[in-house]
Design a protein around this motif. Structure first.
Motif, PDB file in Angstrom:
ATOM      1  N   MET A   1       2.278   0.411  16.751  1.00 38.98           N
ATOM      2  CA  MET A   1       2.105   1.864  16.639  1.00 38.98           C
ATOM      3  C   MET A   1       0.789   2.286  17.294  1.00 38.98           C
ATOM      4  N   PRO A   2       0.832   2.985  18.448  1.00 38.06           N
ATOM      5  CA  PRO A   2      -0.413   3.417  19.102  1.00 38.06           C
ATOM      6  C   PRO A   2      -1.174   4.414  18.230  1.00 38.06           C
ATOM      7  N   ALA A   3      -2.481   4.161  18.066  1.00 35.32           N
ATOM      8  CA  ALA A   3      -3.313   5.061  17.256  1.00 35.32           C
ATOM      9  C   ALA A   3      -4.777   4.804  17.570  1.00 35.32           C
ATOM     10  N   PHE A   4      -5.477   5.855  18.004  1.00 40.42           N
ATOM     11  CA  PHE A   4      -6.929   5.780  18.215  1.00 40.42           C
ATOM     12  C   PHE A   4      -7.310   4.591  19.103  1.00 40.42           C
ATOM     13  N   GLN A   5      -6.626   4.465  20.246  1.00 39.38           N
ATOM     14  CA  GLN A   5      -6.894   3.403  21.228  1.00 39.38           C
ATOM     15  C   GLN A   5      -6.749   2.016  20.611  1.00 39.38           C
ATOM     16  N   ASP A   6      -5.852   1.909  19.661  1.00 45.15           N
ATOM     17  CA  ASP A   6      -5.586   0.650  18.987  1.00 45.15           C
ATOM     18  C   ASP A   6      -4.099   0.599  18.667  1.00 45.15           C
ATOM     19  N   LEU A   7      -3.659  -0.475  18.036  1.00 48.07           N
ATOM     20  CA  LEU A   7      -2.279  -0.594  17.578  1.00 48.07           C
ATOM     21  C   LEU A   7      -2.276  -0.817  16.077  1.00 48.07           C
ATOM     22  N   TRP A   8      -1.538   0.012  15.370  1.00 46.47           N
ATOM     23  CA  TRP A   8      -1.393  -0.117  13.928  1.00 46.47           C
ATOM     24  C   TRP A   8      -0.061  -0.774  13.598  1.00 46.47           C
ATOM     25  N   PRO A   9       0.048  -1.348  12.394  1.00 49.52           N
ATOM     26  CA  PRO A   9       1.329  -1.951  11.996  1.00 49.52           C
ATOM     27  C   PRO A   9       2.426  -0.894  11.847  1.00 49.52           C
ATOM     28  N   ARG A  10       3.636  -1.318  12.053  1.00 52.53           N
ATOM     29  CA  ARG A  10       4.783  -0.415  12.073  1.00 52.53           C
ATOM     30  C   ARG A  10       4.897   0.437  10.804  1.00 52.53           C
ATOM     31  N   TRP A  11       4.581  -0.139   9.659  1.00 55.18           N
ATOM     32  CA  TRP A  11       4.801   0.555   8.392  1.00 55.18           C
ATOM     33  C   TRP A  11       3.966   1.829   8.264  1.00 55.18           C
ATOM     34  N   ARG A  12       2.865   1.922   9.002  1.00 58.54           N
ATOM     35  CA  ARG A  12       1.953   3.062   8.806  1.00 58.54           C
ATOM     36  C   ARG A  12       2.509   4.376   9.323  1.00 58.54           C
ATOM     37  N   GLN A  13       3.562   4.333  10.151  1.00 58.14           N
ATOM     38  CA  GLN A  13       4.107   5.591  10.640  1.00 58.14           C
ATOM     39  C   GLN A  13       4.809   6.396   9.555  1.00 58.14           C
ATOM     40  N   VAL A  14       5.045   5.809   8.391  1.00 54.96           N
ATOM     41  CA  VAL A  14       5.646   6.571   7.285  1.00 54.96           C
ATOM     42  C   VAL A  14       4.692   6.670   6.093  1.00 54.96           C
ATOM     43  N   LEU A  15       3.403   6.411   6.316  1.00 55.85           N
ATOM     44  CA  LEU A  15       2.431   6.509   5.228  1.00 55.85           C
ATOM     45  C   LEU A  15       2.439   7.904   4.616  1.00 55.85           C
ATOM     46  N   HIS A  16       2.487   8.937   5.465  1.00 59.55           N
ATOM     47  CA  HIS A  16       2.469  10.307   4.930  1.00 59.55           C
ATOM     48  C   HIS A  16       3.719  10.607   4.116  1.00 59.55           C
ATOM     49  N   ARG A  17       4.842   9.990   4.466  1.00 59.25           N
ATOM     50  CA  ARG A  17       6.072  10.215   3.696  1.00 59.25           C
ATOM     51  C   ARG A  17       5.960   9.601   2.304  1.00 59.25           C
ATOM     52  N   ALA A  18       5.226   8.506   2.197  1.00 60.67           N
ATOM     53  CA  ALA A  18       5.001   7.930   0.871  1.00 60.67           C
ATOM     54  C   ALA A  18       4.192   8.883   0.010  1.00 60.67           C
ATOM     55  N   GLY A  19       3.199   9.551   0.628  1.00 59.22           N
ATOM     56  CA  GLY A  19       2.418  10.527  -0.119  1.00 59.22           C
ATOM     57  C   GLY A  19       3.249  11.723  -0.515  1.00 59.22           C
ATOM     58  N   GLN A  20       4.047  12.231   0.408  1.00 63.44           N
ATOM     59  CA  GLN A  20       4.853  13.403   0.113  1.00 63.44           C
ATOM     60  C   GLN A  20       5.942  13.130  -0.910  1.00 63.44           C
ATOM     61  N   SER A  21       6.342  11.879  -1.064  1.00 64.11           N
ATOM     62  CA  SER A  21       7.382  11.545  -2.038  1.00 64.11           C
ATOM     63  C   SER A  21       6.819  11.224  -3.415  1.00 64.11           C
ATOM     64  N   GLY A  22       5.485  11.118  -3.517  1.00 66.18           N
ATOM     65  CA  GLY A  22       4.877  10.822  -4.810  1.00 66.18           C
ATOM     66  C   GLY A  22       4.645   9.347  -5.062  1.00 66.18           C
ATOM     67  N   ALA A  23       4.854   8.503  -4.042  1.00 66.98           N
ATOM     68  CA  ALA A  23       4.629   7.067  -4.217  1.00 66.98           C
ATOM     69  C   ALA A  23       3.170   6.686  -4.009  1.00 66.98           C
ATOM     70  N   LEU A  24       2.378   7.573  -3.427  1.00 58.37           N
ATOM     71  CA  LEU A  24       1.015   7.238  -3.007  1.00 58.37           C
ATOM     72  C   LEU A  24       0.140   8.470  -3.105  1.00 58.37           C
ATOM     73  N   CYS A  25      -1.134   8.260  -3.436  1.00 51.42           N
ATOM     74  CA  CYS A  25      -2.173   9.271  -3.242  1.00 51.42           C
ATOM     75  C   CYS A  25      -3.465   8.523  -2.952  1.00 51.42           C
ATOM     76  N   PHE A  26      -4.513   9.246  -2.630  1.00 56.13           N
ATOM     77  CA  PHE A  26      -5.796   8.617  -2.357  1.00 56.13           C
ATOM     78  C   PHE A  26      -6.489   8.265  -3.662  1.00 56.13           C
ATOM     79  N   GLY A  27      -7.194   7.147  -3.637  1.00 60.15           N
ATOM     80  CA  GLY A  27      -8.063   6.776  -4.734  1.00 60.15           C
ATOM     81  C   GLY A  27      -9.514   6.956  -4.317  1.00 60.15           C
ATOM     82  N   PRO A  28     -10.457   6.691  -5.214  1.00 60.30           N
ATOM     83  CA  PRO A  28     -11.876   6.778  -4.846  1.00 60.30           C
ATOM     84  C   PRO A  28     -12.210   5.794  -3.726  1.00 60.30           C
ATOM     85  N   ASN A  29     -13.111   6.181  -2.842  1.00 60.66           N
ATOM     86  CA  ASN A  29     -13.536   5.266  -1.785  1.00 60.66           C
ATOM     87  C   ASN A  29     -14.159   4.009  -2.373  1.00 60.66           C
ATOM     88  N   ARG A  30     -13.919   2.909  -1.697  1.00 57.81           N
ATOM     89  CA  ARG A  30     -14.584   1.653  -2.039  1.00 57.81           C
ATOM     90  C   ARG A  30     -15.630   1.405  -0.963  1.00 57.81           C
TER      91      ARG A  30
END
Length: 390
Positions: A162-191
């Motif tokens: 997956m092209p992103a920011f002059q790099d390649l990301w793993p395939r699964w990340r193209q649906v990261l936002h869909r996980a958030g919109q479905s309620g499976a994911l949200c942000f936690g505190p920064n580590r």
């Protein structure tokens, strides 16, 4: 106020009502819950959290960034997740079932990726389920989450395609936002400096029917930003225009919306919601990057009149510059630079001079921005030299 829906509604009247309803005409009183302010905005854009803190803070008396963070990380009345347009937003936790049901019901356009990169709908569902399982009760960095997703789905999810920011990301990340919109994911505190993800707080009641959620979201949008057209609604959600037109037609047939005359064209308001103030809001306001009002209030040519359209938009897109509002329209851009406990706010006026009263109000607005950010703010009127979204 008037309830005569047959008369033409001017930009000044519409913007006055919009600003009243999201606490820009006058800030919410002390003691108002932060989540209530965010609900009135229909979410606060939070790709840059400090901008979201200013968006909320300028709308509520006495609120600082500490209050926004407490609502987000302590009492969990806010959730940071992927909201409208698939972008990062703060949303009220109590409204998450509604948002998830509505956002997942919006048709998605064609994938921007070539066939050998994209995922199938079945694979996307597997990834979202794996994300929800992996984040149950824990906070994980994106690298840690990726390992868990691959372990639960298969090596294909981890392919670096997956092209992103002059790099390649793993395939699964193209649906990261869909996980958030479905309620499976949200942000936690920064580590440290690393972003983490977790599961949202458990919510009740059970699932909200998608059709009912879409109708309710459209009604809330029209109450906050109406009069509006289906095209305006589609732009706000990054949804297909044809789908939005069909939704509004169904709402009209059900008597849930009604048409009014707005700026010479037909537009829609929620049924019975036809009262508008008699004139525009007067005064000066500072809105940060991607403020909800600057993005959602249309027609854009009325909010960004004349030279402001060229200077304060980036390729026609709102939000890339913080804006100065004078009497409800964009009259400048601004930028803040923080150094320790002090913040310099540079304001560039666009094609006008301020009256003595407006200069005084601008100083008060700069002071308020400083209060929200818990710094001492200093105003400089001059050229903003940084580019968009700097």
């Amino acid at each position: 106020m008037t309830a005569n829906a047959s008369r033409a509604i001017s930009w000044g009247e519409a913007s006055a009502r919009r600003m009243e309803r999201q606490f820009l005409a006058r800030p919410a009183g002390r003691g108002t819950r932060v989540a209530e302010v965010v609900a009135a905005m229909l979410g606060a854009h939070a790709q840059v959290l400090s901008a979201a803190e200013v968006s909320v803070g300028v709308r509520a008396a006495g609120v600082t960034r500490a209050d926004v963070r407490a609502a987000l990380w302590d009492d969990r009345s806010l959730v940071k997740t992927f909201g409208p347009r698939g972008t990062v937003h703060l949303l009220p936790a109590a409204e998450l079932p509604l948002w998830c049901a509505a956002l997942t019901a919006i048709p998605t356009g064609p994938s921007p990726f070539p066939p050998d990169v994209r995922v199938t709908e079945e694979q996307a569902a597997q990834i979202v389920a794996a994300i929800g399982e992996a984040l149950d009760g824990v906070c994980l960095t994106v690298e840690e989450l990726g390992q868990e997703v691959v372990a639960r789905t298969g090596p294909w999810a981890g392919d670096l395609v997956m092209p992103a920011f002059q790099d390649l990301w793993p395939r699964w990340r193209q649906v990261l936002h869909r996980a958030g919109q479905s309620g499976a994911l949200c942000f936690g505190p920064n580590r440290g400096r690393k972003v983490t993800y977790t599961r949202p707080p458990a919510f009740d009641p059970g699932p909200v029917p998608e059709e009912a959620a879409l109708r309710e979201l459209a009604r809330r949008y029209l109450r906050a930003y109406g009069p509006a057209t289906p095209q305006h609604f589609a732009k706000w959600l990054a949804a297909p225009a044809g789908w939005a037109a069909l939704l509004f037609r169904e709402l009209a047939e059900a008597g849930a919306v009604e048409e009014v005359a707005f700026e010479g064209s037909g537009a829609w308001v929620a049924a019975g919601d036809t009262e508008f103030p008699g004139g525009r809001v007067r005064g000066v306001r500072l809105l940060p990057y991607f403020d909800a009002y600057a993005i959602a209030a249309r027609p854009r040519e009325s909010l960004f009149p004349g030279e402001a359209y060229r200077r304060a938009l980036a390729g026609g897109q709102a939000g890339n510059f913080p804006v100065l509002l004078v009497d409800g329209v964009v009259a400048g851009v601004w930028h803040q630079r923080r150094q320790g406990r002090r913040t310099t706010v540079t304001v560039e006026l666009i094609g006008r001079r301020l009256t003595a009263r407006q200069e005084r109000e601008l100083g008060e607005q700069v002071e308020r921005v400083g209060d929200v950010l818990e710094t001492k703010a200093q105003l400089v009127v001059g050229k903003v030299t940084v580019g968009p979204h700097a």
